[in-house]
Structures are given as C-alpha cells and as structure tokens.
Write a protein that holds these residues in place. Structure first.
Motif, mmCIF file in Angstrom:
data_model
loop_
_atom_site.group_PDB
_atom_site.id
_atom_site.type_symbol
_atom_site.label_atom_id
_atom_site.label_comp_id
_atom_site.label_asym_id
_atom_site.label_seq_id
_atom_site.Cartn_x
_atom_site.Cartn_y
_atom_site.Cartn_z
ATOM 1 N N LYS A 97 -24.507 -65.493 48.134
ATOM 2 C CA LYS A 97 -22.959 -65.404 48.027
ATOM 3 C C LYS A 97 -22.454 -64.143 48.177
ATOM 4 N N THR A 98 -23.004 -62.825 47.945
ATOM 5 C CA THR A 98 -21.757 -61.721 48.655
ATOM 6 C C THR A 98 -22.262 -60.408 49.125
ATOM 7 N N ASP A 99 -21.840 -59.602 49.892
ATOM 8 C CA ASP A 99 -22.360 -58.532 50.476
ATOM 9 C C ASP A 99 -21.991 -57.274 49.363
ATOM 10 N N LYS A 100 -21.598 -58.075 48.210
ATOM 11 C CA LYS A 100 -21.799 -56.589 46.950
ATOM 12 C C LYS A 100 -23.035 -56.994 46.437
ATOM 13 N N GLY A 101 -23.301 -55.779 44.994
ATOM 14 C CA GLY A 101 -24.589 -55.998 44.508
ATOM 15 C C GLY A 101 -25.423 -55.847 44.620
ATOM 16 N N ASN B 197 -31.419 -54.560 36.362
ATOM 17 C CA ASN B 197 -30.544 -53.713 35.435
ATOM 18 C C ASN B 197 -29.367 -54.192 36.619
ATOM 19 N N ILE B 198 -28.037 -56.251 36.790
ATOM 20 C CA ILE B 198 -27.581 -55.757 37.019
ATOM 21 C C ILE B 198 -26.626 -55.745 37.606
ATOM 22 N N TYR B 199 -25.876 -55.721 38.384
ATOM 23 C CA TYR B 199 -24.147 -54.689 38.722
ATOM 24 C C TYR B 199 -23.619 -54.803 39.981
ATOM 25 N N ASN B 200 -22.284 -54.498 40.099
ATOM 26 C CA ASN B 200 -21.723 -54.531 41.438
ATOM 27 C C ASN B 200 -21.706 -56.523 41.870
ATOM 28 N N PHE B 201 -21.863 -57.199 41.169
ATOM 29 C CA PHE B 201 -21.646 -58.023 41.692
ATOM 30 C C PHE B 201 -20.019 -58.856 41.077
ATOM 31 N N ASP B 202 -19.536 -59.591 41.865
ATOM 32 C CA ASP B 202 -18.469 -59.920 41.991
ATOM 33 C C ASP B 202 -18.618 -61.793 40.191
ATOM 34 N N LYS C 142 -22.573 -66.115 42.712
ATOM 35 C CA LYS C 142 -22.640 -65.749 42.704
ATOM 36 C C LYS C 142 -23.256 -64.054 41.767
ATOM 37 N N GLY C 143 -24.320 -63.869 42.121
ATOM 38 C CA GLY C 143 -25.374 -63.275 41.113
ATOM 39 C C GLY C 143 -26.703 -63.025 41.883
ATOM 40 N N LEU C 144 -27.836 -62.055 40.712
ATOM 41 C CA LEU C 144 -29.039 -61.523 41.499
ATOM 42 C C LEU C 144 -30.164 -62.865 41.560
ATOM 43 N N SER C 145 -31.221 -63.341 42.128
ATOM 44 C CA SER C 145 -31.501 -63.610 42.019
ATOM 45 C C SER C 145 -33.230 -63.525 41.904
ATOM 46 N N LEU C 146 -34.575 -63.649 41.060
ATOM 47 C CA LEU C 146 -35.615 -63.101 40.632
ATOM 48 C C LEU C 146 -36.367 -63.968 40.670
ATOM 49 N N GLY C 147 -37.887 -63.498 41.080
ATOM 50 C CA GLY C 147 -38.623 -64.834 40.872
ATOM 51 C C GLY C 147 -40.217 -64.115 41.742
#
Length: 768
Positions: free
Chosen positions: A123-127, A181-186, A191-196
C-alpha cells in the motif's frame, strides 16, 4: 542494539556413528515459507541429516522494525510476512535489517550456490531494499535500491521474485545467511516490505570437531612457462593458513600475473600472499617475451597483452624511446576493489620507465576503462604515470565509478610524471577526471577531450591545454537533462612565483567548452598558490548561456529560454575549496572568450576578490599586451611539446595490383597499414611500399611522428588536401571528433573558426 530473535536449536547430540559426523560435499537447502506473519517460523532443511552439522538457525529483525504481520496479496492470493518500519530512513542500516542466519558447528563449512526469495510492497509507492550475503564477518552486496511490485492497493501486481547466483563465493565456517535492509518506507502499520519463500542452497563439508583443511592447486599457463613455489608447501592446508606464492619465469617468457581459472586478476606482483579459506585454484600466467613486437612497436589487442607490455617495459629501463601500439578494441580492467590485495595501490597499471609512447589506433576505437567499487582520486585510475617523457595519443581512458551526483572522486588518468604529452586523447569520468599529481612537472595536452563534473581537471604542476575540448557533464543525469553545476579546473600550484617551474598552474589556450549541466564555471582554487588562465576560449551555445554559478550562496538561474547577459562576477569560484593555512587566494585570468559565431563574450573588465587563508582583489581580464607570459614558449622555454606531437602526413597513396605505395610531407618514424580502418601491419619509416596479401578492401597508410603517434589516414587512390583544393566552409561538419588538420599536421578540436586552410576528409578547406 535491541533485536527480536528466534533461535531454532537443532538437536545435535544424536547417537550417530563417527562417519555420520562428516559432511562430504552434502547438497543442502534451507528455506522459510514465511506464511505465519512471525519470525518464530521454523525453517525446512533438506536433507534432514544436515541438522547434525548446524548449531542454530535464526531470523533476526532490527530494532527499527515493528512486529511483523501476515499479508495476503490481492492479485495472486500469496501470503507473506510483512515488516513495517518504526522510523523512516533513507538508507540501509543494521536497525532496518531482517536477517536469515545459520550458525555452523565447529569443523563444518558451507559453500553457497544460490539464494532466492519473493517480495511485495504494501500500500505504498515508496520503499526500497538492499540485499547482502553474509559470510562469517564479511558481506557481499547482491542488490541495492530494489523496489518490488505492490501486493495490495492501487497498482497491485504479481509477486516479485529475486534469485542470485553465489557460485564462486567463499565458504563460510561460522555463520552465513541473507540480509534484507528495508528503507524509504513511510511509518504506518499497513505499509512495509513483505518477504516469502526465502531459500538458501549450497553444500556442507567437513567433520564436526576437526580443523577444516583446504586444497591449493596452482597451474602455469602456458605450461612450462615458469615455476611456482608455495610457502608453506602444500597442497593441503589448515583453514586460514597464510600462503605465499612466488614465481620464476622460464627463459623466453615474462610473468603477467596471478589469476583465477575464470580470468580474474588477483595480483601482478612476482609474489602473492593470501589466507586460504576454501579449496583454491590459482593460475600463474605468462607471455612470450617480445612475442608482440611489430617493428619497433609492441602491438597489443587486449587488456592482458597491454599489461604484459607495460610490465615488460617497466622491467627493462632504457634511454631509448619504446612504443606500445593498441589496436582498436575494448580494454576492460573490470571491477576494481580499493584497495585490492596485491594490487598497485595507485591504480591498475603504472608507467614507471622513461620515454614510453602509448599509441592507440584511434581515439574512438580504443577504450581503456575500469569499474572501481570505491571512490578515490589517487587509487582507481586505470593508468598512472611516474616516468619522464611519456607520450599518449589516440585512445580513451574512462573511469566508470558509479557517481552519485555529489561525491565520487574517480580519475581516468593520474599523472605523477614529467614532460608528459597527450595528443588526441579522451578522458571520461565525473569528478577529478584528470589528476596532475606532480609538484614541478611540465605537462602538455593538445587536441584532447576531457569530460567531467566537479574539478574534473585538478592537481599540481604546470599543465598547458592547447586546442582541447572541455565537456561539462550533466551532474545528476537521473533527474533529467541539464542538472547540477560543474567546475572545470582546480589547480594546486605549489610555487608562488609565476615565472618559476611549478608556478604557472593551469593554462587553457584555444579550448572549446561545451556544457550539458545546469550551470558551469571556469573553476576554483584548490590549495597552495593556485593559478589558472583561460585564453581564446570558444563557448558552445549551451556553454555561453549557462556560464555562472555563485558558489558562495549556491544561487543559480533556471530560466535559459534565451541567452542571458553574462553575470560576470560568477564566471569563476572566488572562494577556494580549502581554506587551510597553506591555501592562498587564486590568481585567475581570462582573455578573449568567444561564442561559436566569433563574438567576444568576455567582459572588458571583471574585478574580483578571491579568498582563502588570505584575500586578493584584482582585474581578471587580461589586455592583449599581458598575454605573452601565457604563450607556450614562455611557459616551457626549454621544452617544445607542440613540435614533438606535430603529425606527419601521407600525401599520396596508390594501390597497383598487390603493391601499396605512398609519399609523405616529411620523414616518418614508421607507417601504419590499415584495411577498412582495421590494423594490418606497421613498417619502418624508410619504407615507401608494401605488398598486401590480396584481401579485398580499402587500404590506407598513416605516418608516425618521432614520438610514434600516427597522423591522419590517406586512402588508396587519394591525394591529401595538401595537393588538392576542393571544398568550402559549408562542407565542414560540426562534429567534435578530431578530423580537421592544419597543413603542418596539427589536428583541430571541433569546427575551425579562424581563417586559414584546413584538411578535412582528404580535401583542402579554405576559411576566409
């Protein structure tokens, strides 16, 4: 740093036989599906018997991340674990890292072959994320600045899959794994990064409780060209044993370096030391001594042959000038880590011998380039000059460091020599493209081309730039065209007195300046007693309207719809780069700056105050009577570099049957025979004919001056412009490559503007 940690402890106290405690290159796969939305999910390991070799498996989440949650994608219905951030950051750090780590039992090692995973943004265009491989105490970058597809919301797409080949990566003996390493997310709960589907593949080897041992295999190429001695003697060693290899060439061969079987250069020194941390294969490479000689030239066609030639010449000092000829081709040093074990600390290749000529077949056709992984003005240049009397002609030097727009020192040529001459050279980089690092050196460039952004001609010594092209490059190309400001020169003149050796600084005469950045200026002082003069400069249309940048306040003008009146006080940086006690106000002079139509655009007067540890106020615009001190003969009274690099012309070239004949306007050192602009042969300067092998094509001949540099080609059946008058100014191209010549063989950079007679593509062009 506080971290959330799961430790999946493996039951290793199994009642197994002694043989079961040995891993003999066991193919293994460790994976996490990450469908539970937690970091307490246990991994899967194949085969299950590999558990006995692993101390623990853990997922760690940095203190800058909130507790993970399960998220299911809207498009494919895939469930992954999403990591929201606590605070927004714009770069990778330990605090925003998710790590998948495996700790090995003592005596066991793991060689990785591949790592893969899937990812979504929520749910973000950033990250963005960076991915690195962890190997004991070292890390290997896999990817940076990656932005995967969205898993939900506007613009949702399919899952993004990533896979990285780790073949050839060093074995781990303690701990290995993947770091995201996760960055540039609001900052938001959804909102964030998912991994699988994180999957690590490789092989386990060793015996629990025993010291790891590795095998060293050293081969010689070509076979019999030399002998290699290892200390201590092998071929098996305990892990981390320091091994030193030394070599001795067989008669008739010269050592060219230590390489991996895939051709990566490890060192060019006669000895090579390293700590063995895995089964290792090393090749000692050699070349036949003088095997590349053609007449007086060592003719090379690739980077290995070039390095061999430089090493051979450096190793046999001589008062006689020696010549290396580079055939058209790509000379790639590849990726260069700084510093690299066993590598020359100043760069990839140094010219230490005197009186060396390095001659390319053509400026456009010969490119020597390098890809440093770290910025450095003094350690990453592909070529470094230490000798006296080095002559360079007709090739490109390029430093491909990944410049970020603000900082990235990356020299294409570092010159620590004396009486260096560059003719028809092209140097390409961003910051510090040409670095003259010699206090009292006298250096000269003619009809050469320099590309850069920040202080891209910088350093010490007296350097005279005659008829050169200066390209102010777009400083921030990722943001569009004409971005950022550029500065041409940054002299560090060591001597206060202008008329003494080392006191002239940088002099630019009859140079053409182009601009692809937002603004540009002539430059600024570095340190010492900086001096710089621009005489008879010709500005392109872009350069004429973009000159001017106030370095003290950062003011720049965006409105370039029309050519604006020059803001005279902003033509040069009045504040030096450094204001230490040994940095004095710069002496800058300008005279007769022209636009492309020949109109004078330099002001009649421009009184400026320059500041550093002191200040100086003076008139920067020279009067005609004041320019004589900047003439070449007055700057270099005992050296005539323009005469040394004057080109010899072939005036006629005829092919009768299989016999090629030619004439010249004066004596030549040698002649280059080409067919369709491809290398055929080099013959002695006393020769006036050549028997071809009958291969069809258009033959041409080029004559070398006494420094070994070849002049323009005269094709079969043609007569040069000296004996044929044909053409008009309208025939002139606006191309900036070196294709115009005066009648005495001096090439002109860009389209000629002064009245005179010029040679262009085999014709005489008269400009009135």
């Amino acid at each position: 740093m506080k971290r959330t940690v799961l430790i999946a402890t493996m039951l290793v106290g199994l009642l197994l036989s002694a043989n079961a405690q040995t891993a003999d290159n066991m193919s293994s796969v460790i994976s996490w599906s990450l469908t539970e939305g937690t970091i307490t999910e246990a991994p899967s390991l194949y085969p299950e018997t590999a558990y006995q070799f692993i101390e623990k498996v853990e997922i760690t989440a940095g203190s800058g991340l909130n507790s993970p949650v399960a998220k299911t994608s809207e498009i494919e219905g895939i469930t992954q674990t999403m990591f929201p951030v606590k605070t927004k950051t714009n770069s990778a750090s330990d605090a925003n890292a998710v790590r998948f780590l495996i700790t090995l039992r003592n005596g066991i090692a793991f060689t990785p072959t591949k790592v893969s995973f899937k990812a979504f943004r929520w749910k973000t265009d950033k990250g963005n994320f960076d991915a690195t491989w962890i190997c004991d105490n070292a890390v290997k970058t896999l990817a940076t600045g990656i932005r995967p597809n969205r898993g939900a919301g506007s613009g949702a797409g399919n899952v993004s899959s990533y896979s990285y080949d780790l073949t050839g990566t060093a074995a781990s003996e303690q701990q290995f794994g993947l770091s995201i390493n996760i960055y540039n997310f609001d900052v938001a709960a959804d909102k964030g990064l998912s991994l699988g589907d994180v999957i690590i593949e490789g092989t386990l080897f060793g015996t629990v409780g025993q010291t790891l041992r590795y095998t060293l295999n050293v081969s010689v190429s070509p076979e019999g060209a030399g002998t290699v001695t290892a200390n201590p003697a092998g071929p098996e060693y305990d892990s981390h044993t320091q091994v030193t290899l030394t070599q001795q060439p067989t008669s008739g061969y010269i050592f060219t370096g230590w390489q991996t079987p895939t051709g990566k250069i490890l060192s060019t020194s006669d000895s090579y030391s390293f700590a063995i941390v895995g089964n290792t294969d090393i090749v000692a490479t050699y070349a036949t001594q003088q095997s590349l000689m053609v007449g007086d030239y060592i003719v090379v066609g690739n980077i290995d042959e070039l390095r061999t030639a430089i090493k051979e010449i450096n190793g046999s000092p001589s008062a006689t000038r020696r010549f290396i000829f580079l055939k058209n081709g790509d000379y790639d040093y590849g990726t260069y880590k700084n510093p690299e074990s066993g590598a020359d600390p100043y760069g990839r290749d140094t010219i230490t011998a005197d009186n060396i000529s390095l001659i390319g077949q053509s400026t456009e056709g010969v490119t020597i380039h390098i890809q440093p992984t770290m910025a450095s003005v003094s350690r990453t240049a592909p070529i470094v000059i230490f000798g006296t009397g080095t002559y360079l002609q007709d090739f490109t030097l390029q430093n491909n460091y990944a410049y970020g727009g603000n900082d990235g020192q990356a020299a294409a040529l570092m010159d620590k020599g004396h009486h260096t001459i560059g003719k028809n050279m092209r140097l390409i980089s961003r910051q510090d493209t040409y670095y003259s690092n010699t206090d009292y050196g006298q250096l000269y460039f003619e009809t050469s081309e320099f590309h850069g952004t920040v202080d891209y001609i910088c350093g010490r010594g007296d350097v005279y730039f005659n008829d050169c092209r200066l390209m102010c490059v777009n400083r921030q190309p990722s943001q569009g065209e004409y971005k950022g400001d550029t500065h041409i020169g940054a002299p560090y003149t060591i001597v206060e007195d202008f008329d003494q050796p080392g006191g002239h600084g940088y002099i630019f005469n009859n140079c053409y300046i182009d601009c692809k950045s937002k603004t540009w200026d002539f430059g600024r002082g570095w340190r010492g007693y900086p001096k710089m003069a621009f005489l008879n400069s010709v500005l392109s249309a872009d350069a004429a309207k973009r000159l001017g940048n106030d370095q003290t306040s950062g003011k720049a003008t965006d409105n370039y719809a029309v050519v604006r009146e020059p803001d005279y006080t902003l033509r040069v940086g009045t504040k030096g780069i450094q204001s230490s006690s040994d940095s004095f106000a710069m002496l800058f002079y300008e005279y007769n700056t022209l636009d492309e139509q020949g109109n004078v655009v330099s002001p009649a007067s421009n009184v400026l105050t320059f500041t550093a540890s002191n200040s100086a106020t003076y008139e920067t615009i020279l009067q005609p009577s004041e320019t004589s001190r900047f003439e070449l003969r007055n700057v270099f009274p005992d050296w005539t570099p323009d005469e040394d690099c004057r080109q010899v012309l072939v005036t006629t070239c005829q092919l009768n049957g299989n016999t090629l004949t030619w004439t010249t306007n004066e004596g030549a050192k040698a002649f280059l025979i080409e067919r369709d602009a491809q290398f055929v042969d080099i013959v002695d300067g006393t020769t006036a004919s050549y028997t071809i092998d009958g291969t069809s094509g258009t033959y041409s001949v080029r004559a070398a001056n006494m420094m070994g540099g070849f002049g323009p080609a005269c094709k079969q059946g043609e007569t040069t412009a000296i004996n044929a008058v044909n053409g008009s100014p309208a025939d002139l191209s606006s191309s900036t490559t070196q294709q115009y010549y005066t009648l005495d063989g001096r090439s002109i950079q860009g389209k000629p503007t002064a009245a005179g007679i010029y040679i262009y593509q085999g014709r005489k062009i008269i400009i009135r």
